[in-house]
Enzyme design. Structure first.
Site, PDB file in Angstrom:
ATOM      1  N   ARG A  58       0.833  -1.207   0.000  1.00  0.00           N
ATOM      2  CA  ARG A  58       0.000   0.000   0.000  1.00  0.00           C
ATOM      3  C   ARG A  58       0.866   1.255   0.000  1.00  0.00           C
ATOM      4  NH1 ARG A  58      -5.421  -0.722   2.118  1.00  0.00           N
ATOM      5  NH2 ARG A  58      -5.342  -2.789   3.027  1.00  0.00           N
ATOM      6  N   GLY A 118      -2.016  -1.038   7.273  1.00  0.00           N
ATOM      7  CA  GLY A 118      -2.868  -2.139   6.828  1.00  0.00           C
ATOM      8  C   GLY A 118      -4.336  -1.795   6.706  1.00  0.00           C
ATOM      9  N   VAL A 146     -20.410  -7.821  12.133  1.00  0.00           N
ATOM     10  CA  VAL A 146     -19.840  -6.594  12.706  1.00  0.00           C
ATOM     11  C   VAL A 146     -19.847  -5.438  11.709  1.00  0.00           C
ATOM     12  CG1 VAL A 146     -17.928  -5.762  14.088  1.00  0.00           C
ATOM     13  CG2 VAL A 146     -18.259  -8.182  13.829  1.00  0.00           C
ATOM     14  N   ILE A 165     -20.090 -10.039   4.163  1.00  0.00           N
ATOM     15  CA  ILE A 165     -20.362 -11.427   4.563  1.00  0.00           C
ATOM     16  C   ILE A 165     -19.104 -12.112   5.094  1.00  0.00           C
ATOM     17  CG2 ILE A 165     -22.311 -11.681   2.955  1.00  0.00           C
ATOM     18  CD1 ILE A 165     -20.281 -13.393   1.218  1.00  0.00           C
ATOM     19  N   HIS A 216     -17.687   5.487  41.701  1.00  0.00           N
ATOM     20  CA  HIS A 216     -19.082   5.860  41.525  1.00  0.00           C
ATOM     21  C   HIS A 216     -19.170   7.325  41.093  1.00  0.00           C
ATOM     22  CE1 HIS A 216     -23.380   6.164  42.274  1.00  0.00           C
ATOM     23  NE2 HIS A 216     -23.143   7.304  42.924  1.00  0.00           N
TER      24      HIS A 216
HETATM   25  P1  FAD Z   1      -3.996  -6.206   7.616  1.00  0.00           P
HETATM   26  O1  FAD Z   1      -4.367  -5.066   8.485  1.00  0.00           O
HETATM   27  O2  FAD Z   1      -4.981  -6.655   6.609  1.00  0.00           O
HETATM   28  O3  FAD Z   1      -2.632  -5.789   6.919  1.00  0.00           O
HETATM   29  C1  FAD Z   1      -2.003  -6.588   5.974  1.00  0.00           C
HETATM   30  C2  FAD Z   1      -1.187  -5.696   5.068  1.00  0.00           C
HETATM   31  O4  FAD Z   1      -0.370  -6.533   4.258  1.00  0.00           O
HETATM   32  C3  FAD Z   1      -2.003  -4.860   4.107  1.00  0.00           C
HETATM   33  O5  FAD Z   1      -1.690  -3.500   4.255  1.00  0.00           O
HETATM   34  C4  FAD Z   1      -1.630  -5.375   2.717  1.00  0.00           C
HETATM   35  O6  FAD Z   1      -1.525  -4.334   1.763  1.00  0.00           O
HETATM   36  C5  FAD Z   1      -0.265  -5.970   2.978  1.00  0.00           C
HETATM   37  N1  FAD Z   1       0.084  -7.064   2.064  1.00  0.00           N
HETATM   38  C6  FAD Z   1      -0.648  -8.168   1.781  1.00  0.00           C
HETATM   39  N2  FAD Z   1       0.021  -8.988   0.950  1.00  0.00           N
HETATM   40  C7  FAD Z   1       1.208  -8.385   0.703  1.00  0.00           C
HETATM   41  C8  FAD Z   1       2.329  -8.731  -0.069  1.00  0.00           C
HETATM   42  N3  FAD Z   1       2.403  -9.894  -0.729  1.00  0.00           N
HETATM   43  N4  FAD Z   1       3.362  -7.864  -0.124  1.00  0.00           N
HETATM   44  C9  FAD Z   1       3.319  -6.686   0.549  1.00  0.00           C
HETATM   45  N5  FAD Z   1       2.291  -6.314   1.312  1.00  0.00           N
HETATM   46  C10 FAD Z   1       1.246  -7.151   1.401  1.00  0.00           C
HETATM   47  N6  FAD Z   1     -10.631  -4.959  14.078  1.00  0.00           N
HETATM   48  C11 FAD Z   1     -10.691  -4.538  15.355  1.00  0.00           C
HETATM   49  O7  FAD Z   1     -10.043  -5.131  16.222  1.00  0.00           O
HETATM   50  N7  FAD Z   1     -11.451  -3.450  15.711  1.00  0.00           N
HETATM   51  C12 FAD Z   1     -12.190  -2.762  14.811  1.00  0.00           C
HETATM   52  O8  FAD Z   1     -12.846  -1.791  15.163  1.00  0.00           O
HETATM   53  C13 FAD Z   1     -12.166  -3.199  13.462  1.00  0.00           C
HETATM   54  N8  FAD Z   1     -12.878  -2.544  12.508  1.00  0.00           N
HETATM   55  C14 FAD Z   1     -12.819  -2.956  11.214  1.00  0.00           C
HETATM   56  C15 FAD Z   1     -13.587  -2.287  10.276  1.00  0.00           C
HETATM   57  C16 FAD Z   1     -13.555  -2.675   8.945  1.00  0.00           C
HETATM   58  C17 FAD Z   1     -14.394  -1.937   7.940  1.00  0.00           C
HETATM   59  C18 FAD Z   1     -12.709  -3.761   8.552  1.00  0.00           C
HETATM   60  C19 FAD Z   1     -12.632  -4.171   7.116  1.00  0.00           C
HETATM   61  C20 FAD Z   1     -11.944  -4.438   9.482  1.00  0.00           C
HETATM   62  C21 FAD Z   1     -12.002  -4.050  10.830  1.00  0.00           C
HETATM   63  N9  FAD Z   1     -11.280  -4.719  11.812  1.00  0.00           N
HETATM   64  C22 FAD Z   1     -11.349  -4.312  13.126  1.00  0.00           C
HETATM   65  C23 FAD Z   1     -10.416  -5.881  11.486  1.00  0.00           C
HETATM   66  C24 FAD Z   1      -8.933  -5.434  11.407  1.00  0.00           C
HETATM   67  O9  FAD Z   1      -8.815  -4.414  10.459  1.00  0.00           O
HETATM   68  C25 FAD Z   1      -8.059  -6.614  11.043  1.00  0.00           C
HETATM   69  O10 FAD Z   1      -8.286  -7.677  11.953  1.00  0.00           O
HETATM   70  C26 FAD Z   1      -6.585  -6.240  11.102  1.00  0.00           C
HETATM   71  O11 FAD Z   1      -6.306  -5.161  10.253  1.00  0.00           O
HETATM   72  C27 FAD Z   1      -5.703  -7.435  10.757  1.00  0.00           C
HETATM   73  O12 FAD Z   1      -4.366  -7.048  10.831  1.00  0.00           O
HETATM   74  P2  FAD Z   1      -3.239  -7.783   9.973  1.00  0.00           P
HETATM   75  O13 FAD Z   1      -1.962  -7.101  10.341  1.00  0.00           O
HETATM   76  O14 FAD Z   1      -3.338  -9.240  10.140  1.00  0.00           O
HETATM   77  O15 FAD Z   1      -3.601  -7.498   8.446  1.00  0.00           O
HETATM   78  P1  NAD Z   2     -18.845 -11.297   9.994  1.00  0.00           P
HETATM   79  O1  NAD Z   2     -18.336 -12.675   9.953  1.00  0.00           O
HETATM   80  O2  NAD Z   2     -18.801 -10.541  11.268  1.00  0.00           O
HETATM   81  O3  NAD Z   2     -20.360 -11.253   9.508  1.00  0.00           O
HETATM   82  C1  NAD Z   2     -20.757 -11.749   8.273  1.00  0.00           C
HETATM   83  C2  NAD Z   2     -22.233 -12.073   8.329  1.00  0.00           C
HETATM   84  O4  NAD Z   2     -22.686 -12.342   7.024  1.00  0.00           O
HETATM   85  C3  NAD Z   2     -22.544 -13.299   9.178  1.00  0.00           C
HETATM   86  O5  NAD Z   2     -23.564 -12.964  10.091  1.00  0.00           O
HETATM   87  C4  NAD Z   2     -22.968 -14.345   8.162  1.00  0.00           C
HETATM   88  O6  NAD Z   2     -23.921 -15.249   8.668  1.00  0.00           O
HETATM   89  C5  NAD Z   2     -23.565 -13.464   7.083  1.00  0.00           C
HETATM   90  N1  NAD Z   2     -23.584 -14.048   5.749  1.00  0.00           N
HETATM   91  C6  NAD Z   2     -22.647 -14.834   5.161  1.00  0.00           C
HETATM   92  N2  NAD Z   2     -23.025 -15.137   3.901  1.00  0.00           N
HETATM   93  C7  NAD Z   2     -24.209 -14.534   3.691  1.00  0.00           C
HETATM   94  C8  NAD Z   2     -25.085 -14.438   2.587  1.00  0.00           C
HETATM   95  N3  NAD Z   2     -24.804 -15.028   1.430  1.00  0.00           N
HETATM   96  N4  NAD Z   2     -26.231 -13.730   2.725  1.00  0.00           N
HETATM   97  C9  NAD Z   2     -26.524 -13.105   3.904  1.00  0.00           C
HETATM   98  N5  NAD Z   2     -25.719 -13.152   4.986  1.00  0.00           N
HETATM   99  C10 NAD Z   2     -24.568 -13.839   4.872  1.00  0.00           C
HETATM  100  O7  NAD Z   2     -18.036 -10.541   8.843  1.00  0.00           O
HETATM  101  P2  NAD Z   2     -17.941  -9.009   8.495  1.00  0.00           P
HETATM  102  O8  NAD Z   2     -18.986  -8.217   9.177  1.00  0.00           O
HETATM  103  O9  NAD Z   2     -17.798  -8.933   7.022  1.00  0.00           O
HETATM  104  O10 NAD Z   2     -16.553  -8.631   9.144  1.00  0.00           O
HETATM  105  C11 NAD Z   2     -15.353  -9.294   8.718  1.00  0.00           C
HETATM  106  C12 NAD Z   2     -14.347  -9.347   9.806  1.00  0.00           C
HETATM  107  O11 NAD Z   2     -13.848  -8.059  10.113  1.00  0.00           O
HETATM  108  C13 NAD Z   2     -14.916  -9.938  11.067  1.00  0.00           C
HETATM  109  O12 NAD Z   2     -14.298 -11.178  11.270  1.00  0.00           O
HETATM  110  C14 NAD Z   2     -14.556  -9.010  12.154  1.00  0.00           C
HETATM  111  O13 NAD Z   2     -13.818  -9.658  13.144  1.00  0.00           O
HETATM  112  C15 NAD Z   2     -13.703  -7.930  11.517  1.00  0.00           C
HETATM  113  N6  NAD Z   2     -14.258  -6.640  11.961  1.00  0.00           N
HETATM  114  C16 NAD Z   2     -14.200  -6.324  13.281  1.00  0.00           C
HETATM  115  C17 NAD Z   2     -14.758  -5.147  13.734  1.00  0.00           C
HETATM  116  C18 NAD Z   2     -14.700  -4.824  15.181  1.00  0.00           C
HETATM  117  O14 NAD Z   2     -13.921  -5.451  15.871  1.00  0.00           O
HETATM  118  N7  NAD Z   2     -15.480  -3.878  15.671  1.00  0.00           N
HETATM  119  C19 NAD Z   2     -15.379  -4.284  12.852  1.00  0.00           C
HETATM  120  C20 NAD Z   2     -15.442  -4.647  11.515  1.00  0.00           C
HETATM  121  C21 NAD Z   2     -14.861  -5.830  11.088  1.00  0.00           C
END
Ligand code: FAD
Ligand code: NAD
Length: 470
Positions: free
Chosen positions: A39, A44, A187, A275, A449
């Site tokens: 990126r 990430g 989520v 999903i 409290h």
């Molecule tokens: P990532 O954060 O996915 O980072 C991996 C990085 O590796 C990326 O930047 C990618 O570009 C890079 N990469 C991949 N392959 C290669 C390659 N071959 N060469 C070079 N670079 C590469 N989690 C929470 O705990 N709290 C939250 O509130 C939360 N909110 C979220 C909201 C959304 C909308 C989403 C999508 C996710 C959310 N998550 C949340 C989940 C969280 O973002 C991930 O669990 C976390 O980022 C995982 O960290 P990671 O380091 O494993 O991978």
């Molecule tokens: P999720 O696994 O939380 O929810 C996906 C939902 O989609 C499930 O309830 C599943 O039953 C449903 N589903 C699957 N296939 C379907 C279909 N064909 N039609 C209708 N429903 C279907 O996944 P997410 O919300 O995409 O989030 C992905 C990951 O990102 C999660 O594992 C979560 O840990 C992480 N995340 C975490 C946070 C946080 O910590 N606050 C916020 C955002 C994302």
């Protein structure tokens, strides 16, 4: 000192919360460290298109909703003639939070002398990766490549046209949808669905299962359905989407009962596909080093985060376990410590999970269903936020605290919270459980409290059947 045979002691692929934390800890421990990231910015998924931008929009949209006529602010006598939304400004503020935080990681890399290799990494052998045509060698290579959105066949995401989007598109819509259909009541669906509902969209959540938030305690899942319906979301549970067709500004979705039956159509202005997510392993060259994936496409590791290939380690979303930033971060610290010859441990039984809606949903440890399935005889203490003085005073009484303890030992097995501050309150429960607390330990701990956290103490007292304020 670096091993002279290699360019680096440690090379980490991916600079998400797993990879960047591993890189900083490795450098702190005196290892010569590089981190490859494709990126434009570090941090990430979490910092760029996940945790941080979603929380910025959750915060902004919450302020907007609170300021509405009949909203929270008016209740306390704070009145506005007219509340208007400047969506572009809200998006700018989100982008600026992302820029601050991703820039912060770049600063930390420089401070700790971590080399950022910009580009896509692919293995040439177990100690060599190719980045943009240049080979880099390392004694240890950590795979921290994270995860990406799971696609849904028949529903084509296009984050440029912004009609059918995934989470990345839903974080940058240029207008408030008239009708947003969210596919997946997990989520992401509930957090981003909440954002757009608060800003004025009609939101329909289509969920395959018969309850929202899979994996959470049954009581929280029931409460989620009740509260999100009360907030105005339409929920279509036990329903699946089989197709989506875009025509101009309208998307026509075909939905069917999950168990089979007659199909119907729903018209939407926008669709969010949420999903689930899947591990990023394509194009990494895992075949070259003979590293196989499990059935779910994940890389398996041992307790120390070693893969089956000597010298290759893996952490974060790409390995089994909840896909959460704090889990990835803790694994990042542990893997670096293990590489440095120390003992890095992550207690995977106690990874808290939080859904940042209003109220928040937070959990740690076993759900009631899991505790029973594991054969525990349990005692459950519940305390409603309605009976907590601070929540009552603040007029945010939705939710409860539920504590599950082992009936014989009184040891706390799980804590599940629905409350405006559940994400903050779960920290004390996690820490108590990490120290092996009984419900009595929590009940006899002095809590300030008036705080929402007193509800945790009262739920612990309720395990013995003796809460004070209920
Ligand atoms: P990532 O954060 O996915 O980072 C991996 C990085 O590796 C990326 O930047 C990618 O570009 C890079 N990469 C991949 N392959 C290669 C390659 N071959 N060469 C070079 N670079 C590469 N989690 C929470 O705990 N709290 C939250 O509130 C939360 N909110 C979220 C909201 C959304 C909308 C989403 C999508 C996710 C959310 N998550 C949340 C989940 C969280 O973002 C991930 O669990 C976390 O980022 C995982 O960290 P990671 O380091 O494993 O991978
Ligand atoms: P999720 O696994 O939380 O929810 C996906 C939902 O989609 C499930 O309830 C599943 O039953 C449903 N589903 C699957 N296939 C379907 C279909 N064909 N039609 C209708 N429903 C279907 O996944 P997410 O919300 O995409 O989030 C992905 C990951 O990102 C999660 O594992 C979560 O840990 C992480 N995340 C975490 C946070 C946080 O910590 N606050 C916020 C955002 C994302």
């Amino acid at each position: 000192m670096a091993d002279q045979t290699y360019d680096y002691d440690v090379l980490i692929i991916g600079a998400g919360p797993g990879g960047y934390v591993a890189a900083i800890r490795a450098a702190q421990l005196g290892l010569k460290t590089a981190c490859v990231e494709s990126r434009e910015t570090l941090g990430g998924t979490c910092l760029n298109v996940g945790c941080i931008p979603s929380k910025a929009l959750l915060h902004g949209s919450e302020l907007f909703e609170e300021a509405q006529a009949g909203g929270h602010l008016e209740k306390f006598g704070v009145k506005f003639d007219k509340v208007t939304l400047d969506l572009a400004k809200m998006m700018d503020e989100k982008s600026s939070a992302v820029k601050d935080l991703t820039g912060g990681i770049e600063f930390l890399f420089k401070k700790n002398k971590v080399t950022w290799l910009k580009g896509h990494a692919a293995f040439k052998d177990a100690h060599t990766v190719d980045v943009g045509g240049t080979a880099h060698t390392a004694k240890n290579i950590v795979i921290a490549t994270g995860s990406s959105v799971t696609p849904l066949p028949g529903v084509d995401v296009d984050n440029d046209k912004l009609r059918i989007v995934d989470s990345t598109g839903a974080l940058k819509l240029g207008e408030v949808p008239e009708h947003l259909v969210v596919i997946g009541g997990g989520v992401i669906g509930l957090e981003l669905g909440s954002v757009w509902r608060r800003l004025g969209a009609k939101v329909t959540v289509v969920e395959f299962l018969d309850a929202l938030l899979p994996g959470m305690d049954g009581d929280l899942r029931k409460e989620a359905a009740r509260l999100f319906k009360k907030q105005g979301m339409e929920l279509k549970l036990s329903t699946k989407v089989t197709a989506a067709k875009v025509s101009g500004k309208t998307v026509t979705l075909t939905v069917e009962p999950a168990a089979g039956g007659d199909a119907e159509t729903i018209k939407a202005s926008h669709v969010l596909v949420s999903i689930g997510r899947r591990p990023n392993t394509d194009g990494l060259g895992l075949d070259t080093i003979g590293l196989a994936l499990n059935k779910r496409g994940q890389i398996e590791t041992d307790h120390d985060f070693r893969t089956a290939i000597p010298g290759v380690w893996a952490i974060g979303d790409v390995i089994p376990g909840p896909m959460l930033a704090h889990k990835a971060e803790d694994e990042g610290i542990a893997v670096a410590e293990n590489i440095a010859g120390q003992t890095g441990i992550v207690n995977h039984a106690l990874i808290p999970g939080v859904v940042y809606t209003m109220p928040e949903f937070a959990s740690v440890g076993l759900t009631e269903e899991e505790a029973k399935a594991e054969g525990h005889t349990i005692k459950v203490g519940k305390f409603p936020m309605m009976a907590n003085s601070r929540a009552k005073t603040n007029r945010d009484t939705d939710g409860f605290v539920k504590i599950i303890a082992d009936a014989d030992s009184d040891r706390v097995l799980g804590v599940h919270i629905v409350a405006s501050l559940a994400g903050t309150m779960i920290a004390q429960a996690t820490q108590a459980m990490e120290f092996g607390a009984t419900s009595e330990d929590i009940a006899y701990t002095c809590h300030a409290h008036p705080t929402h956290s007193e509800a945790v103490k009262e739920a612990a007292m309720a395990v013995q059947g003796k809460p004070i304020h209920m």
